[in-house]
Design an enzyme around this catalytic site. Structure first.
Site, PDB file in Angstrom:
ATOM      1  N   GLY A  10      28.082 -15.985 -37.667  1.00 45.86           N
ATOM      2  CA  GLY A  10      28.967 -17.394 -37.989  1.00 45.86           C
ATOM      3  C   GLY A  10      30.470 -17.455 -38.089  1.00 45.86           C
ATOM      4  O   GLY A  10      31.071 -16.423 -37.326  1.00 45.86           O
ATOM      5  N   ALA A  12      32.365 -16.686 -40.302  1.00 49.04           N
ATOM      6  CA  ALA A  12      33.023 -15.157 -40.882  1.00 49.04           C
ATOM      7  C   ALA A  12      33.093 -13.925 -39.998  1.00 49.04           C
ATOM      8  O   ALA A  12      34.264 -13.449 -39.552  1.00 49.04           O
ATOM      9  CB  ALA A  12      32.391 -14.959 -42.429  1.00 49.04           C
ATOM     10  N   ASN A  38      24.629 -21.801 -40.586  1.00 53.02           N
ATOM     11  CA  ASN A  38      25.221 -22.758 -41.282  1.00 53.02           C
ATOM     12  C   ASN A  38      26.487 -23.281 -40.651  1.00 53.02           C
ATOM     13  O   ASN A  38      26.820 -24.245 -40.650  1.00 53.02           O
ATOM     14  CB  ASN A  38      25.237 -22.363 -42.912  1.00 53.02           C
ATOM     15  N   ALA A  42      28.003 -27.358 -39.991  1.00 49.02           N
ATOM     16  CA  ALA A  42      29.055 -27.945 -40.694  1.00 49.02           C
ATOM     17  C   ALA A  42      29.444 -29.438 -40.299  1.00 49.02           C
ATOM     18  O   ALA A  42      29.790 -29.495 -39.037  1.00 49.02           O
ATOM     19  CB  ALA A  42      29.994 -27.086 -40.889  1.00 49.02           C
ATOM     20  N   GLY A  44      31.760 -31.944 -42.074  1.00 53.49           N
ATOM     21  CA  GLY A  44      33.065 -32.502 -42.524  1.00 53.49           C
ATOM     22  C   GLY A  44      33.998 -32.007 -41.965  1.00 53.49           C
ATOM     23  O   GLY A  44      34.790 -32.663 -41.149  1.00 53.49           O
ATOM     24  N   GLY A  45      34.358 -30.723 -41.916  1.00 53.96           N
ATOM     25  CA  GLY A  45      35.517 -30.004 -41.489  1.00 53.96           C
ATOM     26  C   GLY A  45      36.131 -28.819 -42.176  1.00 53.96           C
ATOM     27  O   GLY A  45      35.417 -28.297 -43.039  1.00 53.96           O
ATOM     28  N   GLU A 110      38.028 -36.128 -48.206  1.00 55.57           N
ATOM     29  CA  GLU A 110      36.940 -35.872 -48.839  1.00 55.57           C
ATOM     30  C   GLU A 110      37.211 -35.931 -50.659  1.00 55.57           C
ATOM     31  O   GLU A 110      38.172 -35.954 -50.960  1.00 55.57           O
ATOM     32  CB  GLU A 110      36.185 -34.573 -48.321  1.00 55.57           C
ATOM     33  N   HIS A 224      23.242 -30.190 -52.858  1.00 53.43           N
ATOM     34  CA  HIS A 224      23.592 -31.537 -52.161  1.00 53.43           C
ATOM     35  C   HIS A 224      22.528 -32.441 -52.722  1.00 53.43           C
ATOM     36  O   HIS A 224      21.375 -32.595 -52.709  1.00 53.43           O
ATOM     37  CB  HIS A 224      23.664 -31.487 -50.728  1.00 53.43           C
ATOM     38  N   ARG A 270      29.331 -34.761 -57.394  1.00 51.26           N
ATOM     39  CA  ARG A 270      28.185 -34.382 -56.580  1.00 51.26           C
ATOM     40  C   ARG A 270      27.005 -33.813 -57.523  1.00 51.26           C
ATOM     41  O   ARG A 270      25.909 -33.977 -57.477  1.00 51.26           O
ATOM     42  CB  ARG A 270      28.409 -33.352 -55.624  1.00 51.26           C
ATOM     43  N   HIS A 327      22.429 -25.929 -51.223  1.00 50.50           N
ATOM     44  CA  HIS A 327      23.427 -26.298 -50.075  1.00 50.50           C
ATOM     45  C   HIS A 327      24.348 -25.195 -50.001  1.00 50.50           C
ATOM     46  O   HIS A 327      24.597 -24.792 -48.747  1.00 50.50           O
ATOM     47  CB  HIS A 327      24.357 -27.444 -50.591  1.00 50.50           C
ATOM     48  N   GLU A 351      29.850 -16.684 -46.683  1.00 55.32           N
ATOM     49  CA  GLU A 351      29.120 -17.300 -47.928  1.00 55.32           C
ATOM     50  C   GLU A 351      28.255 -16.378 -48.560  1.00 55.32           C
ATOM     51  O   GLU A 351      27.988 -16.381 -49.859  1.00 55.32           O
ATOM     52  CB  GLU A 351      28.220 -18.135 -47.282  1.00 55.32           C
ATOM     53  N   ARG A 362      32.099 -25.484 -55.486  1.00 55.96           N
ATOM     54  CA  ARG A 362      32.638 -25.323 -54.371  1.00 55.96           C
ATOM     55  C   ARG A 362      33.535 -26.820 -54.096  1.00 55.96           C
ATOM     56  O   ARG A 362      32.845 -27.655 -54.273  1.00 55.96           O
ATOM     57  CB  ARG A 362      31.956 -25.080 -52.841  1.00 55.96           C
ATOM     58  N   SER A 367      34.871 -23.908 -47.558  1.00 60.38           N
ATOM     59  CA  SER A 367      34.072 -22.518 -47.227  1.00 60.38           C
ATOM     60  C   SER A 367      34.188 -22.088 -45.650  1.00 60.38           C
ATOM     61  O   SER A 367      34.477 -21.015 -45.462  1.00 60.38           O
ATOM     62  CB  SER A 367      32.330 -22.842 -47.441  1.00 60.38           C
TER      63      SER A 367
HETATM   64  C1  FAD Z   1      24.634 -29.173 -43.520  1.00 62.23           C
HETATM   65  C2  FAD Z   1      25.964 -28.229 -44.015  1.00 62.23           C
HETATM   66  C3  FAD Z   1      27.133 -29.039 -43.675  1.00 62.23           C
HETATM   67  C4  FAD Z   1      28.266 -28.254 -43.997  1.00 62.23           C
HETATM   68  N1  FAD Z   1      29.489 -28.640 -44.033  1.00 62.23           N
HETATM   69  C5  FAD Z   1      30.312 -27.782 -44.373  1.00 62.23           C
HETATM   70  C6  FAD Z   1      31.916 -28.419 -44.056  1.00 62.23           C
HETATM   71  O1  FAD Z   1      31.985 -29.556 -43.322  1.00 62.23           O
HETATM   72  N2  FAD Z   1      32.888 -27.624 -44.211  1.00 62.23           N
HETATM   73  C7  FAD Z   1      32.719 -26.341 -44.730  1.00 62.23           C
HETATM   74  O2  FAD Z   1      33.707 -25.813 -45.109  1.00 62.23           O
HETATM   75  N3  FAD Z   1      31.731 -25.979 -45.012  1.00 62.23           N
HETATM   76  C8  FAD Z   1      30.619 -26.509 -44.925  1.00 62.23           C
HETATM   77  N4  FAD Z   1      29.184 -25.908 -45.294  1.00 62.23           N
HETATM   78  C9  FAD Z   1      29.123 -24.712 -45.449  1.00 62.23           C
HETATM   79  C10 FAD Z   1      29.476 -23.704 -44.490  1.00 62.23           C
HETATM   80  O3  FAD Z   1      29.100 -24.179 -43.204  1.00 62.23           O
HETATM   81  C11 FAD Z   1      29.120 -22.152 -44.718  1.00 62.23           C
HETATM   82  O4  FAD Z   1      29.355 -21.851 -45.882  1.00 62.23           O
HETATM   83  C12 FAD Z   1      29.690 -21.398 -43.596  1.00 62.23           C
HETATM   84  O5  FAD Z   1      29.453 -21.863 -42.435  1.00 62.23           O
HETATM   85  C13 FAD Z   1      29.038 -20.047 -43.809  1.00 62.23           C
HETATM   86  O6  FAD Z   1      29.344 -19.204 -42.655  1.00 62.23           O
HETATM   87  P1  FAD Z   1      29.013 -17.641 -42.731  1.00 62.23           P
HETATM   88  O7  FAD Z   1      29.742 -17.179 -41.462  1.00 62.23           O
HETATM   89  O8  FAD Z   1      29.071 -17.075 -43.966  1.00 62.23           O
HETATM   90  O9  FAD Z   1      27.326 -17.839 -42.473  1.00 62.23           O
HETATM   91  P2  FAD Z   1      26.667 -18.433 -41.031  1.00 62.23           P
HETATM   92  O10 FAD Z   1      27.491 -19.311 -40.448  1.00 62.23           O
HETATM   93  O11 FAD Z   1      25.407 -19.046 -41.773  1.00 62.23           O
HETATM   94  O12 FAD Z   1      25.931 -17.229 -40.239  1.00 62.23           O
HETATM   95  C14 FAD Z   1      25.221 -16.149 -40.848  1.00 62.23           C
HETATM   96  C15 FAD Z   1      25.168 -15.129 -39.910  1.00 62.23           C
HETATM   97  O13 FAD Z   1      24.341 -14.259 -40.492  1.00 62.23           O
HETATM   98  C16 FAD Z   1      23.333 -13.762 -39.645  1.00 62.23           C
HETATM   99  N5  FAD Z   1      22.131 -13.158 -40.394  1.00 62.23           N
HETATM  100  C17 FAD Z   1      21.553 -13.237 -41.415  1.00 62.23           C
HETATM  101  N6  FAD Z   1      20.707 -12.342 -42.082  1.00 62.23           N
HETATM  102  C18 FAD Z   1      20.883 -11.303 -41.181  1.00 62.23           C
HETATM  103  C19 FAD Z   1      20.256 -10.162 -40.775  1.00 62.23           C
HETATM  104  N7  FAD Z   1      19.326  -9.493 -41.813  1.00 62.23           N
HETATM  105  N8  FAD Z   1      20.492  -9.298 -39.768  1.00 62.23           N
HETATM  106  C20 FAD Z   1      21.316  -9.908 -38.854  1.00 62.23           C
HETATM  107  N9  FAD Z   1      21.908 -10.967 -38.798  1.00 62.23           N
HETATM  108  C21 FAD Z   1      21.798 -11.796 -40.032  1.00 62.23           C
HETATM  109  C22 FAD Z   1      22.625 -14.953 -39.034  1.00 62.23           C
HETATM  110  O14 FAD Z   1      21.790 -14.857 -37.808  1.00 62.23           O
HETATM  111  C23 FAD Z   1      23.987 -15.963 -38.552  1.00 62.23           C
HETATM  112  O15 FAD Z   1      24.664 -15.199 -37.422  1.00 62.23           O
HETATM  113  C24 FAD Z   1      28.111 -26.935 -44.652  1.00 62.23           C
HETATM  114  C25 FAD Z   1      26.743 -26.360 -44.983  1.00 62.23           C
HETATM  115  C26 FAD Z   1      25.686 -26.833 -44.329  1.00 62.23           C
HETATM  116  C27 FAD Z   1      24.430 -26.243 -44.693  1.00 62.23           C
END
Ligand code: FAD
Length: 512
Positions: A10, A12, A38, A42, A44-45, A110, A224, A270, A327, A351, A362, A367
């Site tokens: 994702g 990160a 996740n 996203a 909002g932004g 926001e 949420h 919220r 959420h 996350e 948050r 995030s």
């Molecule tokens: C509907 C929604 C709307 C949102 N809107 C916003 C927004 O507007 N602005 C904002 O700042 N945040 C928003 N958020 C929160 C934000 O999107 C997330 O917190 C953020 O994208 C998390 O990024 P990440 O890289 O940590 O995880 P993710 O993007 O969820 O990526 C996780 C990765 O880990 C991998 N993975 C998981 N477990 C394993 C495993 N065991 N083995 C191998 N791979 C694995 C998955 O396949 C994936 O590639 C929103 C969240 C949701 C659900």
């Protein structure tokens, strides 16, 4: 052997890969395809103080207010200052954004942000566009392994040295790397009600726990208020902006449920809206969002409109059944300033990490910023560390043991470890789902997936039981007040036990 193995693709994980030098050998594992996460959801932004009159210090102040006196003030300063620089760098590299007539970012507003500071792209498509941009940047830099699930972290001689991986055909292999990074995302799918992607099952928490790492703030889950709710299932988020445009929350008799609850009615904070909906749902049944007062709904909210139509609802003349859903997870794997965990060789980002910047609640759109800022920091940090060479071969693994996931675990999480918590119910949950340690490699790949789900659920329930107060996303009906005894205190769990640590929650007067 890789220099860096990133578990998760994702925002990160990809930002880390993008920020590492080209000569680094990098692997990115994702348990599903590249876009299922996740980040792609996203809407909002990204919060960043790019606008006129705004500043990192104003952003830090807003963040501290939102986080219920529980965020780490120094980490918040790092995030808002370095996050802004990172966003500016990405914009210079071609990150797409919605622009005004003069070509400047058209920043969104926001809740709880005092300035317009939400950078967005494609209207409500920010996450997808960010993913596509980052995937393009890393396509020639990293070995991408989709449908490769991390099963167990391999810790030998006190250092994390590799990952046991299962592929889509059920085969197992080991990925060796000098540095292993958990970027596995959130936990929403542990609950029957959620806005999260199917991959958000808390694997990172369980992997880290079994490797001996410290986890913290696990009790803080943000719900949420309005997830479309149909036949007991979550069917996608209905953004806060819909209430901002005039949608009302009503019970089945058409009576507004926020009257007499908060002066801001549907636009109350919220957590208050979410708790009110959940209480009404549990006492009297379905709660509805009445979006009929909104003119031009399909034009204003194209993605939400399409999603409602997919499930057979037309918000222009029908009420939408809604219920709060899990959420965002504020807590996670405890990290240092640059993603270091308590296990040498193991790092956490995004996350699944607890950097302390989200405190107990948050601030919206922080995030993605956190993921970008700390990934860049970790990339810089890794370049200062010596490459580590593995000395011994890894041990054998069998698949002789069986694990059966307790029935209805997600439903029990929603009912007993959800938005309205109670000591007795948490006790019952923990009696049925005690925190355990497993010899992961002795189970089948699908059993390990279930064990991760079980362990992450038990960890959150344990922390929710131990924190006998209410703060931010953690609400205990038997202890509804915020308690001074818990202010500045962080609950840390690991397989070695429970610890209560101190956190610096005071903000300096000015931020650079
Ligand atoms: C509907 C929604 C709307 C949102 N809107 C916003 C927004 O507007 N602005 C904002 O700042 N945040 C928003 N958020 C929160 C934000 O999107 C997330 O917190 C953020 O994208 C998390 O990024 P990440 O890289 O940590 O995880 P993710 O993007 O969820 O990526 C996780 C990765 O880990 C991998 N993975 C998981 N477990 C394993 C495993 N065991 N083995 C191998 N791979 C694995 C998955 O396949 C994936 O590639 C929103 C969240 C949701 C659900």
């Amino acid at each position: 052997m890789f220099d860096v193995c990133i578990i998760g693709g994702g925002v990160a994980g990809l930002m880390l890969a993008h920020s590492l030098p080209d000569h680094y050998k990098v692997a990115i594992l994702t348990k599903h395809d590249a876009m299922t996460n996740n980040t792609a959801f996203a809407q909002g932004g990204i919060a960043a103080s790019l606008g006129a009159g705004d500043s990192p210090s104003a952003h830090a102040e807003d963040t501290m207010v939102a986080t219920a006196q529980h965020a780490d003030a120094e980490r918040v300063e790092l995030m808002v200052r370095e996050g802004l620089e990172t966003v500016e760098l990405l914009l210079a590299q071609g990150l797409p954004y919605d622009a005004d007539d003069r070509g400047f970012p058209e920043l969104g507003q926001e809740g709880a942000h005092r300035f317009r500071r939400i950078l967005h792209a494609g209207g409500d498509q920010t996450g997808k566009m960010l993913m596509r941009f980052l995937l393009e940047q890393v396509k020639d830099k990293a070995v991408q392994l989709p449908f490769h699930q991390a099963l167990e972290l391999i810790v030998e001689d006190g250092r994390c040295q590799g990952v046991l991986v299962g592929d889509a055909e059920g085969r197992r292999s080991t990925v060796h790397a000098a540095h292993i990074v958990l970027a596995t995302g959130g936990i929403g799918q542990l609950y029957s009600q959620t806005s999260n992607s199917a991959i958000a099952t808390g694997d990172g928490l369980s992997l880290a726990y079994h490797a001996g790492a410290v986890l913290e703030d696990l009790e803080f889950v943000q719900f949420h208020p309005t997830v479309l709710h149909l036949n007991g299932r979550s069917c996608g988020l209905v953004s806060e902006a819909v209430r901002g445009e005039g949608a009302l929350l009503v019970n089945r008799h058409g009576k507004r449920i926020m009257e007499h609850v908060h002066p801001l009615l549907e636009l109350a904070p919220r957590d208050i809206v979410a708790r009110t909906i959940e209480w009404q749902y549990q006492q009297f049944g379905t709660v509805y969002l009445d979006a009929r007062p909104i003119d031009d709904f399909p034009k204003k909210f194209p993605s939400i409109y399409l999603n409602c139509r997919k499930y057979g609802f037309d918000p222009t003349y029908e009420l939408l059944p809604v219920r709060p859903g899990a959420h965002f997870h504020m807590g996670g794997i405890q990290t240092g300033d640059s993603g270091e965990t308590s296990v040498p060789g193991l790092y956490a980002l995004g996350e699944t990490a607890s950097t302390g910047v989200h405190g107990a609640n948050r601030l919206a759109s922080n995030s993605l910023l956190e993921g970008l800022a700390f990934a860049k920091r970790l990339a810089d940090r890794l370049q200062q560390l010596p490459a580590f060479v593995r000395k011994r071969p890894f041990g054998k693994n069998s698949r002789t043991r069986e694990f059966v996931l307790p029935e209805n675990l997600p439903l029990n999480m929603t009912e007993k470890v959800g938005i309205l918590r109670d000591k007795k119910e948490l006790e019952k949950f923990l009696d049925a789902h005690p925190l355990r340690q497993f010899s992961l490699r002795d189970y089948s790949n699908s059993d390990i997936q279930d064990i991760h789900r079980y362990t992450a659920s038990s960890l959150i329930a344990t922390a929710a039981f131990l924190r006998d107060e209410s703060r931010g996303g953690h609400y205990r009906m038997d202890a509804p007040e915020t308690s001074a005894k818990w202010t500045g205190k962080v609950l840390q769990l690991s397989k070695h036990g429970v610890k209560i640590a101190d956190r610096k929650i005071e903000q300096k007067e000015t931020v650079g």
